[in-house]
Design an enzyme around this catalytic site. Structure first.
Site, PDB file in Angstrom:
ATOM      1  N   LYS A 188       0.067   3.729  -2.714  1.00  0.00           N
ATOM      2  CA  LYS A 188      -0.926   4.795  -2.594  1.00  0.00           C
ATOM      3  C   LYS A 188      -0.287   6.171  -2.445  1.00  0.00           C
ATOM      4  O   LYS A 188      -0.936   7.189  -2.711  1.00  0.00           O
ATOM      5  CB  LYS A 188      -1.867   4.503  -1.423  1.00  0.00           C
ATOM      6  CG  LYS A 188      -2.722   3.262  -1.602  1.00  0.00           C
ATOM      7  CD  LYS A 188      -3.669   3.073  -0.435  1.00  0.00           C
ATOM      8  CE  LYS A 188      -4.579   1.878  -0.617  1.00  0.00           C
ATOM      9  NZ  LYS A 188      -3.912   0.593  -0.391  1.00  0.00           N
ATOM     10  N   SER A 194      -6.271   3.232   4.288  1.00  0.00           N
ATOM     11  CA  SER A 194      -5.637   2.479   3.198  1.00  0.00           C
ATOM     12  C   SER A 194      -6.673   1.799   2.321  1.00  0.00           C
ATOM     13  O   SER A 194      -6.622   0.597   2.060  1.00  0.00           O
ATOM     14  CB  SER A 194      -4.664   1.438   3.777  1.00  0.00           C
ATOM     15  OG  SER A 194      -3.745   1.000   2.802  1.00  0.00           O
ATOM     16  N   SER A 202       0.796  -1.232   0.000  1.00  0.00           N
ATOM     17  CA  SER A 202       0.000   0.000   0.000  1.00  0.00           C
ATOM     18  C   SER A 202       0.823   1.274   0.000  1.00  0.00           C
ATOM     19  O   SER A 202       0.247   2.372  -0.059  1.00  0.00           O
ATOM     20  CB  SER A 202      -0.970   0.000   1.180  1.00  0.00           C
ATOM     21  OG  SER A 202      -2.039  -0.891   0.945  1.00  0.00           O
TER      22      SER A 202
END
Length: 530
Positions: free
Chosen positions: A90, A335, A87
């Site tokens: 991101k 997230s 993640s």
């Protein structure tokens, strides 16, 4: 999930090295020399020792620490090694979205028609047109329906058409695991969808299972939002008090049948599971059609999806999402994978005019990264969230992004969206809210977490004891230990505890302590989200 509060001194015993770093030091030969000040302070040796923890045996790491203002590198370990960032992807997607879509960007959901009004009858089709809003709730569709009813319409003679053509029809990302199909963090992507809650887990329904009154009874099952778009196949049973709770909730592949199996004891707690739907466009249309009916508006024709609204259609009602700078908070704090993918496709549409696709969206992100000093040729990004195991990036490129972002006009809003170590609640601490508590990193560190099986990452900002802001990126791969987040935390707490001239080495928590504290990224622990 609430956690017991420990005394600070008790917590610190798990963090501060006993005394003699030299007894445990195992400086890794792959580490590159850092700045002279860092060498004198002992910082490289301290971080090398953390990376030498047995939990990383056989694994690989890419780690860089730098002065946020000057860019001076204080530590590097395989800085150009491309690893799965999970993640942390991101960070790339969110920064590009703030630049290309803008902090004030809103997604719009419209109701339109090309028909004519004859008293209470709308003769023609009704179009529900989405632009990729990942935060649309059932109550938002209800308000749209109320506006239609409020205008005096009681019947639509034609069809309800769900226009999801702002995005292409590829619903899942490159190499997303089939095992995750019904998992809430891997929902299908559409320009029209529904979120069942204000965490905005778009493309899912919440299934709640509670025990029956006595052993042998069927459990009670509720679905949020209430919809017939999914069917419940109830195979579970209630057992005597004190019995095993083995409830499992899973959607069948390619269908909207959700199977509830296992046992739940009398008096036991309710089980909540967030389950994805198959084909979210149909889900949105079903929720909207039900809302119309509840407000006394009957649509005579069937529902059809994937048809573009004709030019010249009249807008009857509209819903705007929150601004992107506000959407960043649930996106980054929790997230949210689906937010990342919707933004990626929205950027693809914005930059090309074509239906939003992963290919065009990733190209748009790469274009922004070049302007930020990040070299897209040194990383591979195939989705917006990092759910794909094809995503590869080195720590040094995250350092470039973290430093460049500080000069952007939208930086304050982006920075505010990052999880805060030991921050209170989901809206502040996010996926870091249970980590680094009772240390100098608490309420100091702002960083993005990342977790896949065998991959863990943490990249962001920390202020050291001298008041100097540092940027760091830690990417750990190929570990067999269930979690290596204690190692990430030890590195960052070392940074927060140290001065320019003297490193204060911090020991990673033991596996036992880490497991007791729930050392797993909160975003993967639905519904509790720790």
């Amino acid at each position: 999930m609430s956690r017991p509060v420990r005394r600070v001194n008790d917590r610190m015993r798990h963090w501060i090295w006993p005394a003699v770093l030299g007894l445990a030091a195992a400086t890794l030969s792959v580490s590159s020399p850092a700045g002279a000040d860092a060498d004198r302070s002992g910082l490289p040796e301290a971080i090398d020792t953390v990376l030498g923890d047995p939990r990383m045996e056989g694994g690989v790491a890419s780690v860089v620490v730098a002065d946020a203002a000057s860019g001076d590198v204080l530590y590097r370990h395989r800085p150009t090694g491309r690893l799965m960032p999970a993640s942390n992807t991101k960070l790339l997607t969110s920064a590009a979205a703030m630049e290309l879509l803008g902090p004030g960007h809103r997604f719009t959901t419209d109701v339109l028609t090309d028909g004519e009004r004859r008293g209470p009858v709308l003769r023609g089709d009704l179009y529900l047109r989405g632009t990729g809003d990942p935060t649309t709730l059932a109550e938002d569709y209800d308000r749209l329906a109320a506006k239609i009813a409020g205008s005096g319409v009681r019947r639509v003679s034609g069809r309800l058409i769900a226009d999801d053509t702002r995005f292409d029809d590829h619903r899942v990302g490159d190499t997303w695991s089939a095992d995750d199909e019904s998992a809430y963090y891997a929902a299908q992507i559409s320009a029209l969808s529904v979120a069942p809650d204000t965490d905005y887990d778009t493309g899912t329904v919440i299934v709640e299972v509670t025990p029956g009154a006595k052993a042998g009874d069927k459990p009670r099952v509720g679905v949020t939002p209430k919809t017939d778009y999914v069917d419940i196949d109830l195979r579970a049973s209630t057992v005597a008090a004190g019995g095993a709770d083995t409830i499992a909730v899973e959607r069948r592949h390619g269908r909207n049948t959700i199977t509830v199996s296992g046992t739940v004891p009398v008096g036991g707690s309710a089980t909540k599971e967030w389950v994805t739907v198959w084909e979210p466009t149909g889900y949105a249309a079903a929720v909207f059609r039900d809302a119309l009916a509840a407000h006394g508006v009957r649509v005579s024709g069937p529902t059809r999806a994937g048809v573009a609204t004709p030019e010249g259609a009249r807008r009857l009602a509209s819903h705007d999402s929150m601004e992107l700078k506000d959407l960043m908070v649930p996106f980054m704090k929790l997230s949210n994978n689906m937010h990342a993918e919707s933004l990626t496709k929205a950027m693809g549409h914005k930059t090309t005019g074509r239906p939003g696709s992963w290919r065009d969206g990733i190209a748009a992100i790469s274009g922004y990264l070049k302007t930020a000093g990040v070299d897209p040729g040194k990383l591979r990004q195939v989705d917006g969230s990092g759910l794909s195991r094809k995503d590869n990036a080195p720590a040094d490129q995250y350092i470039e992004l973290l430093r460049a972002a500080k000069g952007e006009p939208w930086f304050a809003d982006w920075y505010a969206s990052l999880p805060v170590a030991c921050g209170p609640g989901k809206s502040v601490g996010g996926t870091l809210r249970s980590r680094m508590c009772g240390t100098p990193a608490a309420l100091n560190v702002r960083a993005k977490t990342g977790t896949l099986t065998g991959a863990s990452a943490l990249s962001g900002y920390v202020t050291d004891k001298d008041g100097r802001e540092l940027v760091f990126s830690i990417i750990l791969n190929n570990h067999l230990a269930p979690s290596v987040k204690a190692l990430e935390d030890a590195i960052v707490v070392t940074l927060a505890s140290s001065t320019r001239d003297k490193a204060v080495p911090v020991m990673p928590r033991s596996t036992r302590v880490a497991e007791r504290d729930g050392d797993v990224e909160c975003s993967w622990r639905k519904p509790a989200r720790c």
